[in-house]
Design a protein around this motif. Structure first.
Motif, short mmCIF file in Angstrom:
data_model
loop_
_atom_site.label_atom_id
_atom_site.label_comp_id
_atom_site.label_asym_id
_atom_site.label_seq_id
_atom_site.Cartn_x
_atom_site.Cartn_y
_atom_site.Cartn_z
N ILE A 36 0.82 -1.22 0.00
CA ILE A 36 0.00 0.00 0.00
C ILE A 36 0.85 1.27 0.00
O ILE A 36 0.60 2.19 -0.80
CB ILE A 36 -0.99 -0.03 1.17
CG1 ILE A 36 -2.09 -1.06 0.87
CG2 ILE A 36 -1.61 1.34 1.42
CD1 ILE A 36 -3.15 -1.19 1.92
N LEU B 121 0.87 4.05 -3.09
CA LEU B 121 0.62 5.47 -2.81
C LEU B 121 1.69 6.36 -3.45
O LEU B 121 1.38 7.39 -4.04
CB LEU B 121 0.59 5.71 -1.29
CG LEU B 121 -0.72 5.39 -0.58
CD1 LEU B 121 -0.55 5.51 0.92
CD2 LEU B 121 -1.84 6.31 -1.06
N GLU C 243 -5.14 -6.16 -1.85
CA GLU C 243 -4.71 -5.01 -1.07
C GLU C 243 -4.88 -3.72 -1.84
O GLU C 243 -5.07 -2.65 -1.25
CB GLU C 243 -3.24 -5.17 -0.65
CG GLU C 243 -2.98 -6.34 0.27
CD GLU C 243 -1.52 -6.40 0.67
OE1 GLU C 243 -0.91 -5.34 0.82
OE2 GLU C 243 -1.00 -7.52 0.84
N ILE D 80 -8.50 -0.80 -2.56
CA ILE D 80 -8.94 0.49 -2.02
C ILE D 80 -8.53 1.65 -2.92
O ILE D 80 -8.95 2.78 -2.69
CB ILE D 80 -8.39 0.72 -0.60
CG1 ILE D 80 -6.86 0.64 -0.59
CG2 ILE D 80 -8.97 -0.29 0.36
CD1 ILE D 80 -6.27 0.93 0.77
N PHE D 81 -7.71 1.38 -3.93
CA PHE D 81 -7.31 2.43 -4.87
C PHE D 81 -8.17 2.34 -6.13
O PHE D 81 -8.21 1.30 -6.78
CB PHE D 81 -5.83 2.29 -5.24
CG PHE D 81 -4.90 2.43 -4.08
CD1 PHE D 81 -4.52 3.67 -3.62
CD2 PHE D 81 -4.42 1.31 -3.41
CE1 PHE D 81 -3.67 3.81 -2.54
CE2 PHE D 81 -3.56 1.42 -2.34
CZ PHE D 81 -3.19 2.69 -1.89
N LYS E 209 -13.25 5.93 4.53
CA LYS E 209 -12.23 5.55 3.55
C LYS E 209 -10.84 6.01 3.96
O LYS E 209 -9.86 5.27 3.81
CB LYS E 209 -12.60 6.14 2.18
CG LYS E 209 -11.70 5.67 1.05
CD LYS E 209 -12.17 6.20 -0.29
CE LYS E 209 -11.25 5.72 -1.40
NZ LYS E 209 -11.69 6.21 -2.73
N ASP E 210 -10.74 7.24 4.51
CA ASP E 210 -9.43 7.74 4.92
C ASP E 210 -8.86 6.93 6.08
O ASP E 210 -7.66 6.64 6.12
CB ASP E 210 -9.53 9.22 5.32
CG ASP E 210 -9.82 10.12 4.13
OD1 ASP E 210 -9.51 9.72 3.00
OD2 ASP E 210 -10.35 11.23 4.33
N LEU F 163 -7.51 3.58 4.90
CA LEU F 163 -6.19 3.71 4.27
C LEU F 163 -5.09 3.86 5.32
O LEU F 163 -4.02 3.27 5.20
CB LEU F 163 -6.19 4.91 3.32
CG LEU F 163 -4.92 5.13 2.49
CD1 LEU F 163 -4.59 3.89 1.69
CD2 LEU F 163 -5.07 6.34 1.58
N GLU F 164 -5.36 4.65 6.38
CA GLU F 164 -4.37 4.83 7.44
C GLU F 164 -4.04 3.50 8.11
O GLU F 164 -2.87 3.17 8.33
CB GLU F 164 -4.91 5.80 8.50
CG GLU F 164 -5.03 7.24 8.04
CD GLU F 164 -5.66 8.12 9.11
OE1 GLU F 164 -5.69 7.69 10.29
OE2 GLU F 164 -6.13 9.22 8.78
N LYS G 170 -2.19 0.89 5.78
CA LYS G 170 -0.75 1.14 5.61
C LYS G 170 0.05 0.44 6.71
O LYS G 170 1.08 -0.18 6.44
CB LYS G 170 -0.46 2.64 5.65
CG LYS G 170 -0.81 3.38 4.37
CD LYS G 170 -0.57 4.87 4.51
CE LYS G 170 0.90 5.19 4.69
NZ LYS G 170 1.14 6.66 4.75
N SER H 2 -0.19 -3.33 6.18
CA SER H 2 0.49 -3.73 4.95
C SER H 2 1.99 -3.87 5.17
O SER H 2 2.63 -4.78 4.64
CB SER H 2 0.21 -2.71 3.84
OG SER H 2 0.91 -3.03 2.65
#
Length: 505
Positions: A123, A127, A146, A149-150, A243-244, A247-248, A251, A254
């Protein structure tokens, strides 16, 4: 011939773009040298790459090969460089054209037969590829989920080296990864439920408040009172991550290669380390710093059962992360910052035997043993916990009653409504919950009635509350107000919040 392939490296939770420069000389003694601050795992890639190229049906150049990982001042580790190094060697030996690699990032470990294996840290690498506006990212097929989410990055899942080379040559195209429809069913909610808890209405009320405002909470009571069951139901009443937040959290997981379907579904993490956990295990660190339990609990719950049994030095190390929401680890390899915005859920006994002040059982601990037990938790640490609640023994009548208390779905509905009010309140800020408000935010957003202000001032004087306790009381009262869908904090909200400001074990 010289070839350049784009790869990526991670340092902490950050991704960095790495250029893999490969030079295959026209002659010279057959050697392979890797420079650019690689560690032992990358140096071992030479043998994996050589064997994978041969077993995939390609010819390994029989000459001097020099591989540079640029920029050279960033430490590189892991097996994710196998694939870009191999593609670089095949390009430098004219098996692949340099033009076919433009705007593409390659990540993956190779098996000896040329299969592409799963790696960790995907991830952060995707990014950085997104930030650098690369067109395509080639990753192992096992890592494809993984990347779901993108939505605006083209992900190409790779099974083998032969398949990838055929794709780059234009022989057989690899289809872009398209994530399927997401399953909204959250299985964790079926494991524990508020309806399983008999009695303990006050404790359940405290958990609801803690969940709504993301407040730290301390449950204190004798063995068998239900502290652990109460704690295990906490994730069932927490709102899903947005969603934010996903992602946090993704990461962090991951980097350690521990991503699960629940995280992608928005379920908040729930971590429960044993009380023998070391300071590095809890906070993070090591010779090559990695996230600890408090970072794995980011945006979720850190449950510390048998709270006083943790070494005092370990507990004291949480004081700064509890305030700042981040933990900074400084080592010889560098200084790294990991996120640590977690909800601390602690459970403890009132004394070593657990029966101090029990209505039916006698405590067998000496006064000195009780005093030493209580001293294991410092005042500054307890002051950082928003909600303290006593969990009394459950009455037999409650256990035998047939009625069912509220289900987690019902409680979670109220929590989500309160969370929605906070989302609107803090829409212009980088905070999500009442517990994250600073002193200036409290003065700006928390509107108290005159009676509530008078009651709070009287409580501060009589109870000798600290400045931190003053603001935490207002934050908890604001959460209680949000649960009641009220626009102002009144006397009843302050009075209830004050009940939770207990600073003794």
């Amino acid at each position: 011939m010289l070839a350049t392939v784009i790869a990526g490296a991670t340092l902490g939770l950050s991704g960095y773009l790495i250029e893999v420069e490969v030079d295959v000389a026209d002659g010279g003694f057959p050697t392979c040298t890797i420079v650019g601050l690689p560690n032992k795992s990358i140096d071992e890639a030479k043998d994996r790459v050589r064997t994978a190229i041969t077993n995939a049906g390609f010819v390994m150049p029989d000459s001097r090969i020099t591989i540079n990982l640029a920029p050279a001042d960033i430490p590189k580790s892991g097996s994710a460089f196998d694939l870009p190094i191999t593609i670089g060697i095949l390009t430098a030996s004219n098996s692949i054209t340099q033009e076919s690699l433009a705007g593409k990032m390659f990540i993956g470990e190779l098996s000896l037969e040329g299969q592409v294996r799963k790696v960790s840290g995907i991830i952060p690498l995707i990014l950085v590829a997104k930030e650098e506006k690369l067109k395509e990212v080639y990753i192992p097929v096992e890592n494809a989920k993984e990347a779901s989410i993108f939505e605006d990055v083209k992900i190409i899942p790779v099974v083998s080296l032969r398949q990838l080379v055929d794709h780059l040559r234009g022989i057989k195209k690899i289809e872009e990864y398209i994530p399927g429809p997401k399953d909204k069913k959250i299985t964790r909610y079926s494991l524990y439920d508020f309806s399983q808890i008999k009695g303990q209405e006050q404790a359940k009320r405290a958990l609801e408040i803690a969940a709504a405002g993301f407040h730290n909470i301390h449950l204190k009571g004798p063995p068998g009172a239900g502290k652990t069951l109460l704690s295990r139901t906490m994730p069932t009443i927490l709102p899903l991550m947005d969603k934010d937040e996903i992602l946090e959290v993704a990461k962090v997981y991951s980097i350690l290669g521990e991503l699960t379907e629940e995280i992608f579904a928005g379920v908040r993490p729930f971590r429960s380390p044993h009380h023998t956990t070391s300071r590095i295990g809890l906070i993070g660190g090591g010779s090559h710093p990695t996230p600890g339990e408090i970072s794995l609990s980011h945006r979720g719950v850190l449950f510390l059962d048998e709270f006083p049994e943790f070494p005092r030095s370990v507990l004291e190390s949480m004081r700064q992360p509890l305030e700042d929401g981040v933990v900074t680890v400084s080592r010889a390899a560098g200084t790294l910052t990991f996120p640590a915005r977690f909800l601390l859920l602690a459970a403890s006994n009132p004394c070593p035997c657990g029966f101090l002040s029990h209505p039916k059982k006698s405590c067998i601990c000496s006064p000195g043993a009780i005093a030493r037990y209580k001293k294991r938790l410092s005042g500054p640490l307890l002051d950082r916990i928003d909600v303290h609640i006593d969990v009394p023994p459950v009455e037999v009548d409650k256990l035998s009653e047939e009625y069912e208390s509220e289900k987690s779905d019902v409680v979670r509905g109220r929590v989500e409504k309160a969370r929605a009010r906070q989302g609107l309140r803090f829409s212009a800020l980088k905070i999500s919950f009442n517990s994250e408000m600073r002193a200036t935010d409290v003065k700006k957003f928390c509107k108290m009635t005159d009676g509530a202000q008078i009651l709070l001032k009287q409580a501060v004087d009589r109870l000798a509350l600290s400045a931190r306790s003053y603001f935490k009381t207002i934050k908890v009262a604001q959460t209680i107000s949000d649960l009641e869908l009220s626009d102002n904090i009144d006397e009843a909200h302050i009075a209830e919040a004050l009940q939770y400001r207990v600073t003794e074990l």
